[in-house]
Scaffold this active site. Structure first.
Site, PDB file in Angstrom:
ATOM      1  N   ASP A  80       0.814  -1.056   0.048  1.00  0.00           N
ATOM      2  CA  ASP A  80      -0.162   0.076   0.161  1.00  0.00           C
ATOM      3  C   ASP A  80       0.821   1.300  -0.050  1.00  0.00           C
ATOM      4  O   ASP A  80       0.464   2.317  -0.723  1.00  0.00           O
ATOM      5  CB  ASP A  80      -1.047   0.012   1.063  1.00  0.00           C
ATOM      6  CG  ASP A  80      -2.355  -0.953   1.177  1.00  0.00           C
ATOM      7  OD1 ASP A  80      -2.123  -1.711   0.060  1.00  0.00           O
ATOM      8  OD2 ASP A  80      -3.217  -0.599   1.684  1.00  0.00           O
ATOM      9  N   CYS A 121       0.632  -8.073   5.248  1.00  0.00           N
ATOM     10  CA  CYS A 121       0.239  -6.747   4.898  1.00  0.00           C
ATOM     11  C   CYS A 121      -1.158  -6.479   4.693  1.00  0.00           C
ATOM     12  O   CYS A 121      -2.159  -7.639   4.477  1.00  0.00           O
ATOM     13  CB  CYS A 121       0.988  -6.208   4.121  1.00  0.00           C
ATOM     14  SG  CYS A 121       2.825  -6.172   4.655  1.00  0.00           S
ATOM     15  N   ASP A 122      -1.822  -5.289   4.436  1.00  0.00           N
ATOM     16  CA  ASP A 122      -3.079  -4.927   4.590  1.00  0.00           C
ATOM     17  C   ASP A 122      -3.988  -5.665   3.977  1.00  0.00           C
ATOM     18  O   ASP A 122      -5.063  -6.258   4.622  1.00  0.00           O
ATOM     19  CB  ASP A 122      -3.239  -3.455   3.865  1.00  0.00           C
ATOM     20  CG  ASP A 122      -2.302  -2.414   4.698  1.00  0.00           C
ATOM     21  OD1 ASP A 122      -1.252  -2.842   5.239  1.00  0.00           O
ATOM     22  OD2 ASP A 122      -2.528  -1.394   4.472  1.00  0.00           O
ATOM     23  N   LYS A 123      -4.124  -6.202   2.612  1.00  0.00           N
ATOM     24  CA  LYS A 123      -5.341  -6.806   2.301  1.00  0.00           C
ATOM     25  C   LYS A 123      -5.049  -8.278   2.293  1.00  0.00           C
ATOM     26  O   LYS A 123      -6.004  -8.981   1.979  1.00  0.00           O
ATOM     27  CB  LYS A 123      -5.610  -6.249   0.705  1.00  0.00           C
ATOM     28  CG  LYS A 123      -5.509  -4.823   0.483  1.00  0.00           C
ATOM     29  CD  LYS A 123      -6.461  -4.232   1.610  1.00  0.00           C
ATOM     30  CE  LYS A 123      -6.426  -2.588   1.802  1.00  0.00           C
ATOM     31  NZ  LYS A 123      -5.093  -2.212   2.010  1.00  0.00           N
ATOM     32  N   CYS A 193       4.862  -2.534   8.586  1.00  0.00           N
ATOM     33  CA  CYS A 193       5.343  -1.101   8.934  1.00  0.00           C
ATOM     34  C   CYS A 193       5.026  -1.128  10.309  1.00  0.00           C
ATOM     35  O   CYS A 193       3.820  -1.650  11.134  1.00  0.00           O
ATOM     36  CB  CYS A 193       4.743   0.106   7.983  1.00  0.00           C
ATOM     37  SG  CYS A 193       5.268  -0.120   6.364  1.00  0.00           S
ATOM     38  N   GLU A 444      -6.781   4.812  -0.278  1.00  0.00           N
ATOM     39  CA  GLU A 444      -6.292   5.334   1.009  1.00  0.00           C
ATOM     40  C   GLU A 444      -6.007   6.878   0.819  1.00  0.00           C
ATOM     41  O   GLU A 444      -5.201   7.152  -0.361  1.00  0.00           O
ATOM     42  CB  GLU A 444      -5.461   4.430   1.537  1.00  0.00           C
ATOM     43  CG  GLU A 444      -5.955   3.157   2.069  1.00  0.00           C
ATOM     44  CD  GLU A 444      -4.715   2.267   2.799  1.00  0.00           C
ATOM     45  OE1 GLU A 444      -5.240   1.405   3.464  1.00  0.00           O
ATOM     46  OE2 GLU A 444      -3.522   2.635   2.545  1.00  0.00           O
ATOM     47  N   SER A 470      -5.372   5.103   5.364  1.00  0.00           N
ATOM     48  CA  SER A 470      -4.357   4.121   5.691  1.00  0.00           C
ATOM     49  C   SER A 470      -4.584   4.363   7.381  1.00  0.00           C
ATOM     50  O   SER A 470      -5.030   5.194   7.884  1.00  0.00           O
ATOM     51  CB  SER A 470      -2.938   4.748   5.302  1.00  0.00           C
ATOM     52  OG  SER A 470      -1.951   4.055   6.049  1.00  0.00           O
TER      53      SER A 470
END
Length: 556
Positions: A80, A121-123, A193, A444, A470
């Site tokens: 992202d 990570c995110d998704k 992160c 985002e 985000s």
């Protein structure tokens, strides 16, 4: 007991299948053992995934230790941070579906007995959880772990600090040399992160859901303990198979309520209001924004982590981790302690052994960071179906705010205006046509929010959007406005100068217009037309509103 993998390994008619397995290196002695699929998201794009070859090897070792046979396959993932503030971000949320679909297809075509999922990570985390719910075969999750924080001038920093540094550079507060030093030091290791951004929030909530072992959410990526956890996860996959425990046995209504409560206590990413309802939908559980609102009202925020605080995931780990946060909830009647987990223990049994080591990081119940949960749901004539704000990251001065709208039809135009100094104290920046259908993909907005903060306007300017933010965003940033502009929501008819009223404590988001004026403007609104092509067009045709978790709607 019959197994799924018997469709590959047993009987005369499976001789061709066994021949193909032997082409992979299988020996006869392995044909009767449980076959454990490993969904790995390794790639060389995402810092949180670049080290996953080591993690998957530990998982394989654990599976073999327990008498199983591992088979690894990969799925996609995007970063992202690298996708931010350009067309690439339109593809971020949509990969949640692609990841879930690809794993479902692979695991149905290759009948594994159980699975280990390795996201980070995110998704990727919610995509894999959706797949686990669909497949409903015994499964264990182990993430790649969090990045360590960087250090600048004796202060810990993370990725969000780099975005905010751009704003400081824009105002002349920071020169090129210091920006370069921050750029070089903010992301010092592999891993997701380092703050309580979306990736780490979802990894923590996987643990709270009961789908990951204790430590899944907080053990840093570079610690050897992460490899030991991965090995244990491989062994545990065989154990949950023998126990017959399936994802839908774990991901119950009570488990999702636990996850939302932990989310509120941690002040997690507002993206959880998209992901948890989508995962719950696949698990056959109804979870709505109203549930988030109700749980937030009775769950204080106990931790204030980056981007809104000085502590990072490594500090939460040292303070006792997710289990310690859940212990606080359990002690105060805010946890379903009988919820089952893939550890083959209840959450109550896990939290009983947990210890809160640092009360500066995990506050006492009677001395919370914030009296209510870290995420708030706002409704009103500007968001009839709801909107979401990371309330625990909003300065006290902006909890209640009224100001004139500055309206933009895409993120790029808003960023240009912010960078050009066209946004002033008191303004409410409105970015629309960035929702699930209108974006499409619900980008985002980390760049505009971070630049606003970096330019010193974080306590004076609000930003609302039908897109999203985000997990690294802080400030009065209100996203997921539903209905979105592309569906004719009120946000589509807001004009420059209209007064926007925000009241986070009261859960209100309104534009100071009469019902008659809103109806008049909507009647004159031209139909939304998108020129998008390719996968995004397919996505936009089937995606629901953000209030429903941006799930895929398919007609029977």
């Amino acid at each position: 007991m019959s197994t799924r993998s018997e469709n590959l390994t047993q009987g005369v008619t499976r001789a061709p299948h066994r021949s193909l397995l032997k082409a992979l290196g299988f020996v006869d002695e392995e044909m009767g053992r449980p076959i454990i699929g490993i969904a790995n998201s390794f790639n060389e794009i995402i810092p949180g995934h670049v080290h996953l070859k080591n993690v998957v090897q530990a998982v394989k070792d654990g599976i073999r230790n327990a008498g199983g046979v591992p088979i690894e396959f990969n799925t996609i993932g995007i970063c992202d941070g690298l996708a931010m503030n350009h067309i690439g971000m339109k593809y971020s949320l949509v990969t949640r579906n692609i990841i879930a679909d690809s794993i479902e297809a692979t695991a149905m075509a290759t009948p594994f007995d159980a699975m280990v999922f390795i996201p980070n990570c995110d998704k990727v985390v919610p995509g894999m959880l959706i797949a686990a719910a669909r497949l409903n075969i015994p499964s264990v999750f182990v993430s790649g772990g969090a990045m360590l924080a960087g250090v600048h001038k004796g202060k810990k920093i993370g990725l969000s600090d780099v975005f905010e540094a751009v704003g400081k550079h824009q105002t002349g507060e920071m020169d090129d040399a210091e920006l370069n030093v921050i750029e070089n030091n903010a992301c010092p290791t592999c891993g997701s992160c380092s703050g309580m951004y979306t990736a780490n929030t979802m990894n923590c909530l996987t643990e709270a859901l009961g789908m990951g072992l204790p430590g899944n959410g907080t053990i840093p990526a570079v610690y050897s303990e992460r490899l030991r956890l991965a090995k244990l996860a491989g062994m545990q996959a065989v154990a949950v198979l023998k126990a017959g425990l399936k994802p839908k046995d774990v991901m119950t209504r009570e488990a999702f309520e636990n996850a939302v409560a932990v989310d509120m206590a941690l002040g997690g990413s507002s993206n959880t209001a998209l992901h948890l309802p989508a995962i719950a939908h696949e698990a056959g559980v109804s979870l709505t924004l109203d549930d988030f609102d109700a749980i937030a009202a009775k769950t204080p925020q106990l931790s204030k982590l980056s981007p809104s605080g000085i502590y990072f995931i490594e500090d939460l780990y040292a303070a006792g981790g997710v289990s310690a946060v859940m212990k606080r909830l359990a002690e105060n009647g805010r946890l379903h302690t009988d919820a089952q987990t893939v550890a083959l223990k209840t959450q109550g049994e896990i939290t009983a052994a947990a210890v809160v080591v640092d009360e500066d990081v995990i506050h006492p119940w009677d001395n919370p960071v914030h009296e209510t949960g870290g995420i708030a749901v706002l409704k009103g004539n500007l968001a009839e179906d709801g909107s979401v704000v990371k309330a625990g990251a909003v300065d006290p001065e902006m909890q209640v705010h009224s100001g004139p709208a500055k309206v933009f039809n895409n993120e790029e135009d808003a960023v240009d205006a912010i960078m050009a100094g066209k946004i002033v104290k008191g303004d409410v920046v409105v970015i629309r046509y960035e929702g699930p259908k209108g974006g499409p993909g619900m980008r985002e907005m980390l760049t505009p929010t971070s630049v606003i903060t970096g330019m010193g306007l974080g306590k004076d300017v609000a930003l609302i959007t039908d897109g999203r933010f985000s997990g690294a965003t802080r400030g009065a940033s209100i996203g997921h406005v539903s209905p979105e502009a592309a569906q004719g929501g009120t946000i589509a008819v807001v004009q420059d100068g209209d007064i926007i009223n925000i009241d986070i404590p009261k859960g209100k988001l309104e534009v100071a217009l009469s019902d008659e004026e809103i109806a008049k403007r909507k009647a004159a609104l031209p139909p939304f037309k998108s020129t998008i092509t390719g996968y995004l067009k397919k996505y936009a045709l089937h995606v629901s509103s953000a209030a429903q978790g941006a799930i895929e709607i398919l007609e029977d």
